[in-house]
Design an enzyme around this catalytic site. Structure first.
Site, short mmCIF file in Angstrom:
data_model
loop_
_atom_site.label_atom_id
_atom_site.label_comp_id
_atom_site.label_asym_id
_atom_site.label_seq_id
_atom_site.Cartn_x
_atom_site.Cartn_y
_atom_site.Cartn_z
N LYS A 22 -21.89 102.67 92.41
CA LYS A 22 -22.43 102.41 91.27
C LYS A 22 -21.54 102.84 90.22
O LYS A 22 -21.35 102.41 89.03
CB LYS A 22 -23.67 102.86 91.25
N ASP A 69 -28.75 99.19 89.11
CA ASP A 69 -29.65 100.37 88.90
C ASP A 69 -31.25 99.88 89.28
O ASP A 69 -31.36 98.66 89.80
CB ASP A 69 -29.59 101.05 87.58
#
Length: 223
Positions: A132, A151
């Site tokens: 991420k 997210d």
């Protein structure tokens, strides 16, 4: 050795729906961008590591003092742990985060001549960096659409919109990537995050004012 099965083709109707969703979000949020304030790849890397289990707003309140004292990887690598911990305490998990950002800075100094690397493989070798964070840095600091940042907002909206049935970030990313052109992967995350904060909230989504209602398989019912 068996040949792995070919990926299931994405139905044309589903790709068209994804395209409509993207265009509507793009029209609704023309100024969508990375919420973490930064001036370069180093600042974005550090801010993203600090954003774990913390709001972007809190990180943006914390980083100015941090970057004023430690403006470069070399400066942060030479810092004292206690000094860094004091500056980032409000972001939570400050001891682990201090260790991560100092370790990442040291690796950048030792192995990348003080410059943040611009490849997924090298970023993933930095302390505190998972996929991420690497996607955030590559997409926003280096304009490389390598993947989709997933997210909590992207997870929620991807499920509600029927683009995935997974909760695992890697599986969600895998499902989203073939639905959207690669050039849109970075912006897709920004658009979904902006929409998640403004309309498609976790507890009380504002379905009556949602521009995506006609393309939402949940018909506004949160999942």
């Amino acid at each position: 050795m068996k040949t792995p099965p070919a990926p299931t083709p994405i139905p044309l109707a589903e790709k068209r729906r994804a395209g409509r969703v993207y265009r509507k979000l793009e029209k609704t949020y023309p100024h969508a961008t990375c919420a973490l304030k930064h001036r370069n790849a180093f600042e974005l890397l550090v801010a993203t590591i600090l954003s774990a289990q913390c709001t972007d707003e809190r990180v943006n309140m914390t980083t100015p003092a941090l970057f004023e004292k430690y403006p470069t990887p070399a400066a942060l690598a030479a810092s004292k742990p206690a000094d860094v911990e004091k500056l980032i305490r409000s972001t939570g998990f400050y001891r682990n985060k201090a260790k991560s950002i100092r370790g990442a800075a040291q690796t950048i100094v030792d192995h990348h001549a003080g410059e943040v690397p611009d490849t997924m493989d090298e970023l993933l070798k930095l302390p505190g960096v998972a996929r991420k964070t690497a996607n955030v840095v590559l997409g926003n600091a280096f304009n490389q659409n390598v993947g989709v940042v997933v997210d909590t907002h992207v997870t929620r909206l991807s499920n509600r919109l029927g683009f995935t049935t997974h909760k695992d970030a890697k599986k969600i990313e895998r499902d989203l990537m073939p639905l959207f052109p690669r050039k849109n992967w970075t912006m897709l995350s920004h658009l979904l995050i902006f929409h998640g904060r403004a309309i498609c909230k976790a507890r009380k989504p504002k379905c009556e004012s949602c521009p995506l209602l006609k393309d939402c398989p949940q018909i506004g019912v949160p999942t």
